[in-house]
Design a protein around this motif. Structure first.
Motif, mmCIF file in Angstrom:
data_model
loop_
_atom_site.group_PDB
_atom_site.id
_atom_site.type_symbol
_atom_site.label_atom_id
_atom_site.label_comp_id
_atom_site.label_asym_id
_atom_site.label_seq_id
_atom_site.Cartn_x
_atom_site.Cartn_y
_atom_site.Cartn_z
ATOM 1 N N ALA A 289 51.770 -23.354 -17.713
ATOM 2 C CA ALA A 289 53.191 -23.098 -17.952
ATOM 3 C C ALA A 289 53.405 -21.653 -18.383
ATOM 4 C CB ALA A 289 53.723 -24.063 -19.021
ATOM 5 N N GLN A 292 53.099 -19.419 -15.352
ATOM 6 C CA GLN A 292 54.292 -19.443 -14.524
ATOM 7 C C GLN A 292 55.410 -18.619 -15.167
ATOM 8 O OE1 GLN A 292 54.451 -20.498 -11.506
ATOM 9 N NE2 GLN A 292 52.424 -21.494 -11.484
ATOM 10 N N ARG A 293 55.459 -18.655 -16.510
ATOM 11 C CA ARG A 293 56.450 -17.871 -17.247
ATOM 12 C C ARG A 293 56.262 -16.385 -16.988
ATOM 13 N NH1 ARG A 293 56.482 -14.952 -21.646
ATOM 14 N NH2 ARG A 293 54.322 -15.465 -22.145
#
Length: 300
Positions: A289, A292-293
């Protein structure tokens, strides 16, 4: 009659034979040659010319006078060696110091070995016999070896056989001739030794060679001191191998730039740049995550 007296009488007898035009000996095959060649014969000093191939060029006048005094009292102990040139004409092969001292002593005749040889043979005999029998200085010996190479075309191996010296020894003498002429003169005059000269040969720059030569004389340096001085000089010529600088690239990333990137991406950033200006930026992430950020932020 003593054995020495018998030899002298025989020498005088053979001397008379040589003065007989009917018995002029020009080769080893001539009549009576076996009575003359290789024998000790009393020759008139005025009939003997100095050998142009003589390697010795320095004669100490004081020691010549001492030898002349000895000759006056005891005679010439060791005969000189000559080669026959013509009727009652001879050329010195070895024994110039004895010949000079005999003249000083007032002698008119001198005991001599007679040889019959051509110029090349005479040169070889002169150089080899002088190298072996006389206290020539190192430069005179080196010049003698060089003449055998230049004029007789002897190899160092052939010279080794003739003079009974190792090839490496001959090579060391010959290397002295590469020294500056002033330094060669210093060796001949006894200001420095052959060992000093051998150390100085390793310095190619003539000015540096000359500087160290003068230090040897002024500071009375030993051969070992000279070798150390030469080694230090050569070490000073080597390029310095220091640690490379942190960066020689066209740009340097400041800490503020790193912090700004880290602030934008919300994570710590590491920047490395090599000396060619190339580098890499390392951006760590904690999870998929988080990855992806960061990608989303970069894409804007």
């Amino acid at each position: 009659m003593t054995q020495a007296t018998k030899k002298q009488a025989l020498g005088r007898g053979l001397s008379a034979l040589l003065k007989d035009p009917e018995n002029d000996i020009k080769s080893v095959n001539d009549k009576n040659a076996d009575k003359v060649v290789g024998n000790i014969i009393e020759l008139e000093i005025e009939a003997i010319e100095i050998n142009p191939f003589q390697p010795r060029s320095n004669f100490n006048e004081e020691t010549l006078q001492e030898l002349a005094t000895s000759i006056k009292e005891l005679g010439v102990i060791q005969p000189i060696t000559v080669r026959k040139l013509d009727f009652n004409k001879y050329q010195l092969i070895s024994g110039e110091r004895r010949l000079r001292a005999s003249k000083i002593a007032g002698l008119t005749v001198i005991p001599s070995y007679i040889r019959i040889a051509n110029d090349n043979e005479s040169l070889v005999m002169a150089l080899v016999e002088n190298i072996q029998r006389h206290d020539l200085d190192p430069i005179e010996i080196a010049l003698s070896y060089q003449r055998l190479i230049d004029e007789i075309q002897l190899t160092q191996e052939q010279m080794s056989d003739k003079v009974g010296k190792k090839r490496s020894t001959i090579a060391n003498y010959l290397r002295l001739l590469k020294l500056d002429p002033i330094i060669q003169t210093g060796i001949r005059d006894g200001f420095i030794s052959m060992g000093h000269g051998r150390a100085l040969i390793n310095i190619e720059d003539e000015d540096a060679q000359s500087d160290i030569y003068h230090k040897i004389i002024s500071q009375n340096l030993s051969v070992r001191d000279t070798e150390t001085l030469v080694k230090n000089h050569q070490e000073g010529l080597k390029p310095k191998s220091g640690k490379p600088t942190k960066s020689t690239s066209a740009f340097v990333v400041a800490e503020a730039d790193k912090k700004e990137i880290a602030t934008v991406l919300g994570t710590k950033v590491d920047v490395k740049i090599d000396t060619n200006g190339k580098g890499k930026i390392t951006i760590p992430f904690k999870s998929e995550a988080d990855f992806q950020r960061i990608i989303a932020l970069i894409k804007g």
